[in-house]
Design a protein around this motif. Structure first.
Motif, PDB file in Angstrom:
ATOM      1  N   LEU A 193      -0.595   8.272  -4.409  1.00 50.48           N
ATOM      2  CA  LEU A 193      -1.893   7.231  -4.345  1.00 50.48           C
ATOM      3  C   LEU A 193      -1.442   5.948  -3.468  1.00 50.48           C
ATOM      4  O   LEU A 193      -2.126   5.573  -3.093  1.00 50.48           O
ATOM      5  CB  LEU A 193      -2.371   7.149  -5.563  1.00 50.48           C
ATOM      6  CG  LEU A 193      -3.271   8.381  -6.138  1.00 50.48           C
ATOM      7  CD1 LEU A 193      -3.360   7.897  -7.781  1.00 50.48           C
ATOM      8  CD2 LEU A 193      -4.434   8.812  -5.383  1.00 50.48           C
ATOM      9  N   GLN A 194      -0.170   5.368  -4.077  1.00 49.08           N
ATOM     10  CA  GLN A 194       0.324   4.158  -3.491  1.00 49.08           C
ATOM     11  C   GLN A 194       0.508   4.543  -2.041  1.00 49.08           C
ATOM     12  O   GLN A 194       0.423   3.471  -1.088  1.00 49.08           O
ATOM     13  CB  GLN A 194       1.415   3.733  -4.141  1.00 49.08           C
ATOM     14  CG  GLN A 194       1.225   3.300  -5.595  1.00 49.08           C
ATOM     15  CD  GLN A 194       2.600   2.782  -6.158  1.00 49.08           C
ATOM     16  OE1 GLN A 194       3.216   2.026  -5.826  1.00 49.08           O
ATOM     17  NE2 GLN A 194       2.639   3.504  -7.314  1.00 49.08           N
ATOM     18  N   THR A 195       0.984   5.385  -1.559  1.00 49.60           N
ATOM     19  CA  THR A 195       1.260   6.011  -0.228  1.00 49.60           C
ATOM     20  C   THR A 195       0.107   5.954   0.633  1.00 49.60           C
ATOM     21  O   THR A 195      -0.220   5.164   1.872  1.00 49.60           O
ATOM     22  CB  THR A 195       2.152   7.341   0.096  1.00 49.60           C
ATOM     23  OG1 THR A 195       3.469   7.139  -0.794  1.00 49.60           O
ATOM     24  CG2 THR A 195       2.507   7.463   1.533  1.00 49.60           C
ATOM     25  N   PHE A 196      -0.901   6.549   0.078  1.00 48.73           N
ATOM     26  CA  PHE A 196      -2.338   6.554   0.705  1.00 48.73           C
ATOM     27  C   PHE A 196      -2.806   5.233   0.837  1.00 48.73           C
ATOM     28  O   PHE A 196      -3.254   4.777   2.095  1.00 48.73           O
ATOM     29  CB  PHE A 196      -3.129   7.386  -0.018  1.00 48.73           C
ATOM     30  CG  PHE A 196      -4.522   7.555   0.450  1.00 48.73           C
ATOM     31  CD1 PHE A 196      -5.006   8.238   1.667  1.00 48.73           C
ATOM     32  CD2 PHE A 196      -5.524   6.835  -0.231  1.00 48.73           C
ATOM     33  CE1 PHE A 196      -6.321   8.228   2.067  1.00 48.73           C
ATOM     34  CE2 PHE A 196      -6.794   6.756   0.440  1.00 48.73           C
ATOM     35  CZ  PHE A 196      -7.392   7.401   1.492  1.00 48.73           C
ATOM     36  N   TRP A 197      -2.870   4.245  -0.105  1.00 49.21           N
ATOM     37  CA  TRP A 197      -3.512   3.080   0.182  1.00 49.21           C
ATOM     38  C   TRP A 197      -2.479   1.959   0.868  1.00 49.21           C
ATOM     39  O   TRP A 197      -2.874   1.310   1.693  1.00 49.21           O
ATOM     40  CB  TRP A 197      -3.412   2.586  -1.467  1.00 49.21           C
ATOM     41  CG  TRP A 197      -4.603   2.776  -2.243  1.00 49.21           C
ATOM     42  CD1 TRP A 197      -4.386   3.748  -3.399  1.00 49.21           C
ATOM     43  CD2 TRP A 197      -6.047   3.065  -1.876  1.00 49.21           C
ATOM     44  NE1 TRP A 197      -5.605   4.084  -3.799  1.00 49.21           N
ATOM     45  CE2 TRP A 197      -6.569   3.883  -2.971  1.00 49.21           C
ATOM     46  CE3 TRP A 197      -6.722   2.282  -0.698  1.00 49.21           C
ATOM     47  CZ2 TRP A 197      -8.270   3.905  -2.870  1.00 49.21           C
ATOM     48  CZ3 TRP A 197      -8.213   2.685  -0.850  1.00 49.21           C
ATOM     49  CH2 TRP A 197      -8.807   3.353  -1.892  1.00 49.21           C
ATOM     50  N   ALA A 198      -1.339   2.584   1.211  1.00 48.29           N
ATOM     51  CA  ALA A 198      -0.367   1.681   1.975  1.00 48.29           C
ATOM     52  C   ALA A 198      -0.533   2.142   3.411  1.00 48.29           C
ATOM     53  O   ALA A 198      -0.744   0.997   4.356  1.00 48.29           O
ATOM     54  CB  ALA A 198       0.952   1.857   1.538  1.00 48.29           C
ATOM     55  N   ILE A 199      -0.971   3.266   3.657  1.00 53.69           N
ATOM     56  CA  ILE A 199      -1.234   3.948   4.960  1.00 53.69           C
ATOM     57  C   ILE A 199      -2.679   3.447   5.477  1.00 53.69           C
ATOM     58  O   ILE A 199      -3.103   3.456   6.564  1.00 53.69           O
ATOM     59  CB  ILE A 199      -1.079   5.244   5.240  1.00 53.69           C
ATOM     60  CG1 ILE A 199       0.405   5.797   5.051  1.00 53.69           C
ATOM     61  CG2 ILE A 199      -1.629   5.793   6.462  1.00 53.69           C
ATOM     62  CD1 ILE A 199       0.748   7.191   5.022  1.00 53.69           C
ATOM     63  N   LEU A 200      -3.888   3.387   4.791  1.00 54.02           N
ATOM     64  CA  LEU A 200      -5.219   3.331   5.222  1.00 54.02           C
ATOM     65  C   LEU A 200      -5.345   2.018   5.994  1.00 54.02           C
ATOM     66  O   LEU A 200      -6.111   2.044   6.802  1.00 54.02           O
ATOM     67  CB  LEU A 200      -5.950   3.172   3.651  1.00 54.02           C
ATOM     68  CG  LEU A 200      -7.433   3.234   3.856  1.00 54.02           C
ATOM     69  CD1 LEU A 200      -7.789   4.479   4.720  1.00 54.02           C
ATOM     70  CD2 LEU A 200      -8.095   3.117   2.629  1.00 54.02           C
ATOM     71  N   PRO A 201      -4.709   0.837   5.511  1.00 58.72           N
ATOM     72  CA  PRO A 201      -5.023  -0.473   6.211  1.00 58.72           C
ATOM     73  C   PRO A 201      -4.525  -0.173   7.882  1.00 58.72           C
ATOM     74  O   PRO A 201      -5.007  -0.794   8.698  1.00 58.72           O
ATOM     75  CB  PRO A 201      -4.148  -1.465   5.896  1.00 58.72           C
ATOM     76  CG  PRO A 201      -4.040  -0.853   4.175  1.00 58.72           C
ATOM     77  CD  PRO A 201      -3.987   0.465   4.304  1.00 58.72           C
ATOM     78  N   ARG A 202      -3.687   0.599   7.992  1.00 63.16           N
ATOM     79  CA  ARG A 202      -3.253   0.957   9.326  1.00 63.16           C
ATOM     80  C   ARG A 202      -4.231   1.502  10.316  1.00 63.16           C
ATOM     81  O   ARG A 202      -4.394   1.052  11.378  1.00 63.16           O
ATOM     82  CB  ARG A 202      -1.882   1.648   9.496  1.00 63.16           C
ATOM     83  CG  ARG A 202      -0.774   1.145   8.518  1.00 63.16           C
ATOM     84  CD  ARG A 202       0.461   2.205   8.603  1.00 63.16           C
ATOM     85  NE  ARG A 202       1.381   2.143   7.374  1.00 63.16           N
ATOM     86  CZ  ARG A 202       2.477   2.575   7.501  1.00 63.16           C
ATOM     87  NH1 ARG A 202       2.645   3.708   8.393  1.00 63.16           N
ATOM     88  NH2 ARG A 202       3.281   2.494   6.403  1.00 63.16           N
ATOM     89  N   PHE A 203      -5.052   2.521   9.781  1.00 64.32           N
ATOM     90  CA  PHE A 203      -6.328   2.960  10.285  1.00 64.32           C
ATOM     91  C   PHE A 203      -7.057   2.259  10.742  1.00 64.32           C
ATOM     92  O   PHE A 203      -7.855   2.204  11.631  1.00 64.32           O
ATOM     93  CB  PHE A 203      -6.824   4.193   9.436  1.00 64.32           C
ATOM     94  CG  PHE A 203      -5.839   5.558   9.340  1.00 64.32           C
ATOM     95  CD1 PHE A 203      -5.887   6.271  10.610  1.00 64.32           C
ATOM     96  CD2 PHE A 203      -5.038   5.544   8.331  1.00 64.32           C
ATOM     97  CE1 PHE A 203      -4.846   7.497  10.409  1.00 64.32           C
ATOM     98  CE2 PHE A 203      -4.020   6.856   8.446  1.00 64.32           C
ATOM     99  CZ  PHE A 203      -3.931   7.679   9.331  1.00 64.32           C
TER     100      PHE A 203
END
Length: 208
Positions: A193-203
């Motif tokens: 979940l932390q990985t997902f939230w870390a990647i989301l701002p890049r999109f």
């Protein structure tokens, strides 16, 4: 690897691969169109100190069979424009879902190292690789950005190798060993979940 962890890996990886299939197809066609073949970059990584496997990524650099080691500032010019965008969004890692399905890696664990670093630090990696390497992990979340800053200033392959071995490997290993001592399915879910939230701002930045 426990049966519960393997079941979670397999179930989530199959679901993620099915959902990501259109994106994977579009990226493959874009690489073919802009950069030509090969679409995928294959690299030997270590599952254990004695066992290697072939890790898959989307190709993000110009083809050079002699290139080896981690990516530092010395390789910046080899990264293609499309490859740079894929790296920023983390999309170059999508093909590794196939490695998870195969059982080469887990969804969560230490990042699988190159053979030359395992051979340089065999005792350290014997501890780190006592658990299955992963697509993401504690060290990925908490040290990746600092590692990139350390390596991007390196002007040669030799400097990159030295900085990575002296300043990155020991710090990443300490974090990976914290994960090894505390690993549970619940911790894996929290890291995902932390990985997902870390990647989301890049999109969001790419769309903006």
């Amino acid at each position: 690897m426990t049966p519960a962890k393997r079941a979670m890996d397999l179930g989530l990886a199959l679901l993620m691969l099915a959902l990501a299939a259109p994106v994977i197809l579009l990226i493959s066609l874009a690489i073919l169109w802009q950069d030509g073949r090969p679409v995928f970059y294959r690299s030997e990584r270590m599952q254990s100190p004695a066992r290697g496997f072939t890790l898959l990524k989307f190709r993000t650099m110009a083809v050079d069979p002699t290139r080896n080691g981690v990516t530092g500032g010395d390789k910046a010019r080899a990264i293609t424009p499309l490859g740079a965008r894929l790296r920023r969004a983390g999309l170059d890692e999508l093909p590794q879902l196939w490695n998870v399905i195969r059982g080469d890696i887990s969804l969560v664990g230490p990042r699988p190292p190159l053979r030359l670093y395992v051979e340089a630090e065999p005792a350290l990696y014997a501890e780190v690789l006592a658990c299955r390497p992963g697509l993401t992990g504690l060290a990925t979340l908490h040290f990746h950005r600092h590692e990139a800053l350390l390596l991007e200033s390196c002007a040669s392959a030799e400097q990159t190798h030295d900085v990575y071995l002296r300043r990155c490997v020991p710090r990443k290993a300490r974090i990976d060993l914290i994960y090894r001592r505390n690993r549970t399915v619940c911790l894996d879910i929290a890291i995902l979940l932390q990985t997902f939230w870390a990647i989301l701002p890049r999109f969001r930045r790419r769309r903006g």
